[in-house]
Motif scaffolding. Structure first.
Motif, PDB file in Angstrom:
ATOM      1  N   TYR A   1       0.873  -1.167   0.000  1.00 39.24           N
ATOM      2  CA  TYR A   1       0.000   0.000   0.000  1.00 39.24           C
ATOM      3  C   TYR A   1       0.917   1.225   0.000  1.00 39.24           C
ATOM      4  CZ  TYR A   1      -4.030  -2.879   1.435  1.00 39.24           C
ATOM      5  OH  TYR A   1      -5.037  -3.801   1.525  1.00 39.24           O
TER       6      TYR A   1
ATOM      7  N   TRP B   1       3.610   0.578   2.916  1.00 36.55           N
ATOM      8  CA  TRP B   1       3.167  -0.455   3.856  1.00 36.55           C
ATOM      9  C   TRP B   1       3.099  -1.757   3.092  1.00 36.55           C
ATOM     10  CZ3 TRP B   1      -2.314  -0.104   6.502  1.00 36.55           C
ATOM     11  CH2 TRP B   1      -2.481  -1.210   7.350  1.00 36.55           C
TER      12      TRP B   1
ATOM     13  N   THR C   1       1.910  -5.223   2.674  1.00 35.76           N
ATOM     14  CA  THR C   1       0.642  -5.702   3.223  1.00 35.76           C
ATOM     15  C   THR C   1       0.791  -6.902   4.153  1.00 35.76           C
ATOM     16  OG1 THR C   1       0.297  -6.964   1.199  1.00 35.76           O
ATOM     17  CG2 THR C   1      -0.727  -4.795   1.322  1.00 35.76           C
TER      18      THR C   1
ATOM     19  N   ASP D   1       3.583  -5.585   9.369  1.00 32.00           N
ATOM     20  CA  ASP D   1       2.768  -4.679  10.181  1.00 32.00           C
ATOM     21  C   ASP D   1       3.447  -3.355  10.509  1.00 32.00           C
ATOM     22  OD1 ASP D   1       0.394  -6.136  12.545  1.00 32.00           O
ATOM     23  OD2 ASP D   1       0.184  -4.695  10.914  1.00 32.00           O
ATOM     24  N   LYS D   2       4.252  -2.832   9.581  1.00 33.02           N
ATOM     25  CA  LYS D   2       4.904  -1.549   9.827  1.00 33.02           C
ATOM     26  C   LYS D   2       4.783  -0.686   8.581  1.00 33.02           C
ATOM     27  CE  LYS D   2       8.377  -3.791  12.722  1.00 33.02           C
ATOM     28  NZ  LYS D   2       9.807  -4.131  12.851  1.00 33.02           N
TER      29      LYS D   2
ATOM     30  N   TYR E   1      -3.946  -1.349  16.682  1.00 32.07           N
ATOM     31  CA  TYR E   1      -2.555  -1.055  16.342  1.00 32.07           C
ATOM     32  C   TYR E   1      -2.208   0.377  16.711  1.00 32.07           C
ATOM     33  CZ  TYR E   1       1.697  -0.980  13.511  1.00 32.07           C
ATOM     34  OH  TYR E   1       3.000  -0.882  13.097  1.00 32.07           O
TER      35      TYR E   1
ATOM     36  N   ARG F   1      -4.306   2.667  14.104  1.00 36.54           N
ATOM     37  CA  ARG F   1      -5.156   2.190  13.016  1.00 36.54           C
ATOM     38  C   ARG F   1      -5.836   0.921  13.478  1.00 36.54           C
ATOM     39  NH1 ARG F   1      -3.046  -2.302  10.540  1.00 36.54           N
ATOM     40  NH2 ARG F   1      -0.792  -2.588  10.642  1.00 36.54           N
TER      41      ARG F   1
ATOM     42  N   THR G   1      -5.983  -5.038   6.846  1.00 38.62           N
ATOM     43  CA  THR G   1      -5.700  -4.086   5.772  1.00 38.62           C
ATOM     44  C   THR G   1      -6.941  -3.681   5.010  1.00 38.62           C
ATOM     45  OG1 THR G   1      -5.229  -5.937   4.301  1.00 38.62           O
ATOM     46  CG2 THR G   1      -3.364  -4.952   5.453  1.00 38.62           C
TER      47      THR G   1
END
Lengths: 113, 116
Positions: free
Chosen positions: A32, A94, A96, A99-100, B31, B94, B98
């Motif tokens: 992303y 990002w 996908t 997680d960072k 998160y 967030r 996703t």
């Protein structure tokens, strides 16, 4: 390691001229992509994001960006800038499955009257 | 809806002092993360948490501690401040995953910290 490159640290441009802010990233998997804007002494505001689908993404304040998978780029453009566009712009990536969110070093856009 | 709230906004510390930057969100986000912003370096991830009781290190964790006892709060602790920790700190949150709102990151307004 995943990285984000913003090739220009400072971009001066005259008012009403077009501008392109460049962003390249290193990743071989799906990502992303985001552009954020930061006005002086303020937090970050989302300009636009690419998740999937059309490679041309339109955001707020007349900005748009194009995702180019083969060149791993996500350049930000505006056809005619205003004084109020003077700010710092950050590209973020990002992955996908990861997680960072990694941010680029930023590009300072200065619009000259 | 307050979103992500950071306090304090400005702080001056002496070298060796300790302090805690507070971060709270009211969106029930799983998160949360802390970034520091330095000129020419963008935002660098310090620590992050994927849920209450779970934390992990980011790119630049040294000199900072975090804990996540509740979903809402994610404080960042400087145990012994150093001039190299002079920076602007941003908290972000967030939702997990996703899809839907999970790909939208919400930032706090920032905390300007000076260590002298």
């Amino acid at each position: 390691a995943q990285s984000v490159t913003q090739l220009d640290s400072q971009v001066p441009v005259f008012e009403e001229a077009p501008v392109e802010l460049r962003c390249n990233y290193s990743s071989s998997v799906s990502v992303y992509l985001f552009w954020y804007v930061q006005y002086p002494n303020q937090g970050l505001q989302l300009l636009l994001k690419y998740l999937s689908g059309s490679t041309l993404v339109k955001g707020i304040n007349g900005f748009e960006a194009e995702f180019n998978k083969s060149q791993t780029s996500f350049h930000l453009r505006k056809p005619s800038v205003h004084i109020s566009d003077t700010a710092e712009y950050f590209c973020a990536v990002w992955k996908t499955s990861y997680d960072k969110v990694i941010f680029g070093p930023g590009t300072s856009l200065s619009v000259i009257p | 809806n307050a979103g992500v709230t950071q306090t304090p906004k400005f702080q001056v510390l002496k070298t060796g002092q300790s302090m805690t930057l507070q971060c709270a969100q009211d969106m029930n986000h799983e998160y949360m993360s802390w970034y520091r912003q330095d000129p020419g370096m963008g935002l660098r991830l310090i620590h992050y948490s994927v849920g209450a009781g779970i934390t992990d290190q980011g790119e630049v964790p040294n000199g900072y501690n975090v804990s996540r006892s509740t979903t809402e709060d994610f404080p960042l602790r400087l145990l012994s401040a150093a001039p190299s920790q002079t920076s602007v700190y941003f908290c972000a949150s967030r939702a997990s995953g996703t899809g839907g709102s999970g790909n939208t990151i919400y930032f706090g307004e920032g905390s300007w910290l000076t260590v002298v």
